[in-house]
Scaffold this motif. Sequence first.
Motif, PDB file in Angstrom:
ATOM      1  N   GLU A 126     -25.054  17.240  -0.079  1.00 42.09           N
ATOM      2  CA  GLU A 126     -24.077  18.161   0.751  1.00 42.09           C
ATOM      3  C   GLU A 126     -24.842  19.117   1.667  1.00 42.09           C
ATOM      4  O   GLU A 126     -25.525  19.388   1.442  1.00 42.09           O
ATOM      5  CB  GLU A 126     -23.666  19.082  -0.299  1.00 42.09           C
ATOM      6  N   LEU A 127     -23.854  19.705   2.772  1.00 42.44           N
ATOM      7  CA  LEU A 127     -24.840  20.377   3.440  1.00 42.44           C
ATOM      8  C   LEU A 127     -23.706  21.770   3.315  1.00 42.44           C
ATOM      9  O   LEU A 127     -22.495  21.958   2.601  1.00 42.44           O
ATOM     10  CB  LEU A 127     -24.088  20.360   5.114  1.00 42.44           C
ATOM     11  N   LYS A 128     -24.840  23.070   2.851  1.00 42.86           N
ATOM     12  CA  LYS A 128     -24.524  24.463   2.242  1.00 42.86           C
ATOM     13  C   LYS A 128     -25.013  25.269   2.974  1.00 42.86           C
ATOM     14  O   LYS A 128     -26.169  25.491   3.554  1.00 42.86           O
ATOM     15  CB  LYS A 128     -24.438  24.631   1.123  1.00 42.86           C
ATOM     16  N   HIS A 129     -24.087  25.691   4.025  1.00 41.47           N
ATOM     17  CA  HIS A 129     -24.637  27.689   4.200  1.00 41.47           C
ATOM     18  C   HIS A 129     -23.981  28.343   3.730  1.00 41.47           C
ATOM     19  O   HIS A 129     -22.603  28.303   4.019  1.00 41.47           O
ATOM     20  CB  HIS A 129     -24.393  27.083   5.995  1.00 41.47           C
ATOM     21  N   GLY A 130     -24.508  29.909   3.678  1.00 37.84           N
ATOM     22  CA  GLY A 130     -23.982  31.298   3.903  1.00 37.84           C
ATOM     23  C   GLY A 130     -23.412  31.823   4.721  1.00 37.84           C
ATOM     24  O   GLY A 130     -23.887  30.939   6.670  1.00 37.84           O
TER      25      GLY A 130
END
Length: 180
Positions: A126-130
């Motif tokens: 998964e790619l996550k970014h806030g």
Amino acid sequence: MLADKFSNQSIKPDSLAKVSAQQFTPLSRAYVKVNLMCRLVFWLIVVSVLLVLYWQPWFPLPKMVALYLPQLQLAAGLFGLLSSTYGVIADKNKGYAIRQHDFSYRSGVIFKSVVSQPILRIQHVELKHGPVDRHFGLANLEIYSAGGSMHTFAIPGLPEEKARELRSYVLTHSDIAEND
């Protein structure tokens, strides 16, 4: 007979691949700067709240609070600087390595850790970014192993394009052992 084909040869520990020989790629410099900025802003807010509390005109502070509040402000400021310095050192020690059959992540200053995951055992990525990461073009890559509900490890602070490339590589090579 199936039992006749079983083999379990001994391996000498000296013949194993050295983990220290692995070439780790450091995380993005932008990640180190963004983390430092976030830590410093947090501690600046804490010290500012303590200053406002000390100088506020709305209600009198209890004598003991007024007496020890300057020391608490100083302690919060020093702790903020020390934790920010440690954070920069820790962020610079983080890195990842990708090899033909596995993916590794290194972290730690005092308690060092290297986590490796065989590509064959990776269930999904998964790619996550806030919002802060997105503003600076960074992403976190989370690697999930087969049979686990939590990620095996997460690699923070990758440039978004590099994170997408790594994700694509892992997903297209997850059947690598079947083709050997």
